[in-house]
Design a protein around this motif. Structure first.
Motif, PDB file in Angstrom:
ATOM      1  N   CYS A  95       0.874  -1.150   0.228  1.00 22.47           N
ATOM      2  CA  CYS A  95      -0.471  -0.146   0.067  1.00 22.47           C
ATOM      3  C   CYS A  95       0.871   0.981   0.132  1.00 22.47           C
ATOM      4  N   ASP A 106       0.964   4.060  -2.353  1.00 18.17           N
ATOM      5  CA  ASP A 106       0.260   5.096  -2.646  1.00 18.17           C
ATOM      6  C   ASP A 106       1.771   6.814  -3.365  1.00 18.17           C
ATOM      7  N   PRO A 152      -6.624   6.420  -3.574  1.00 20.83           N
ATOM      8  CA  PRO A 152      -6.590   6.466  -2.150  1.00 20.83           C
ATOM      9  C   PRO A 152      -7.536   5.397  -1.552  1.00 20.83           C
ATOM     10  N   THR A 160      -6.185   1.271  -1.775  1.00 16.97           N
ATOM     11  CA  THR A 160      -5.121   1.564  -0.252  1.00 16.97           C
ATOM     12  C   THR A 160      -5.559   1.385   0.753  1.00 16.97           C
TER      13      THR A 160
END
Length: 196
Positions: free
Chosen positions: A18, A22, A67, A70
């Motif tokens: 994650c 990101d 976003p 994740t």
């Protein structure tokens, strides 16, 4: 095996992946043909939370944005079946390990070293996966060997020999051959059968 202060492998791989997703954003490449990091994140959410993974459902998840995806992944997998101890690392841990490498390798990041936890789960999975691979190349045999000298043999002797660190062997056997750092030697016919 995790300690009181260290989360289980599947959770560590999930959180590290994650972070990387990101950092790279939704349009970075992966080793999954035709998939960006956004596609991969949507796949992981669907895999854990839904029984069917249609293209339509993946499009719905992708529309939520990276976003949001994740964040959902960081929240953890449902308790059943993904947090059952045997399932947790062998199935979910392996899934996250492979997909973490899909993103890392496609974006020029080197193999991770000094991770016996990854090697352990990768080697356990390789030993299971290699059995099915060996059946596909019959009548040839298959030997899987680590750089540390561990090996397993499937089928008749004198076949193909695949050598590498456990994570690299896992990548090869899961279809990431070009991205894996492995050596393939042995009987030319067996080698050709394995490459096919």
């Amino acid at each position: 095996m995790s300690t009181e202060h260290e989360p289980p492998l599947d959770e560590r791989e999930r959180l590290d992946l994650c972070d990387l997703l990101d950092e790279l954003g939704p349009d970075a490449p992966t080793l999954c043909e035709g998939w960006t990091t956004l596609d991969l994140a949507a796949h992981l959410v669907l895999r854990e939370h839904f029984s069917k993974w249609t293209d339509e459902k993946r499009a719905v998840e992708k529309a939520k944005g990276l976003p949001a995806l994740t964040a959902r992944l960081r929240a953890g997998a449902p308790a059943l079946p993904w947090r059952i101890p045997g399932v947790r690392n062998l199935l979910n841990g392996t899934e996250y390990l492979i997909h973490h490498e899909d993103v890392r390798r496609a974006n020029g990041l080197a193999p991770r070293t000094g991770r016996p936890d990854l090697d352990k789960i990768a080697w356990a999975t390789v030993r299971l996966t290699a059995r099915g691979t060996a059946r596909k190349i019959r009548p040839h045999g298959l030997e899987i060997s680590t750089r540390a000298g561990e090996s397993r043999h499937y089928g008749p002797p004198g076949g193909a020999v695949l050598t590498g660190h456990p994570v690299e062997l896992l990548l090869y056997l899961s279809g990431r051959r070009d991205a894996s750092e492995t050596d393939l030697t042995g009987d030319p016919e067996a080698v050709a059968a394995l490459r096919r």
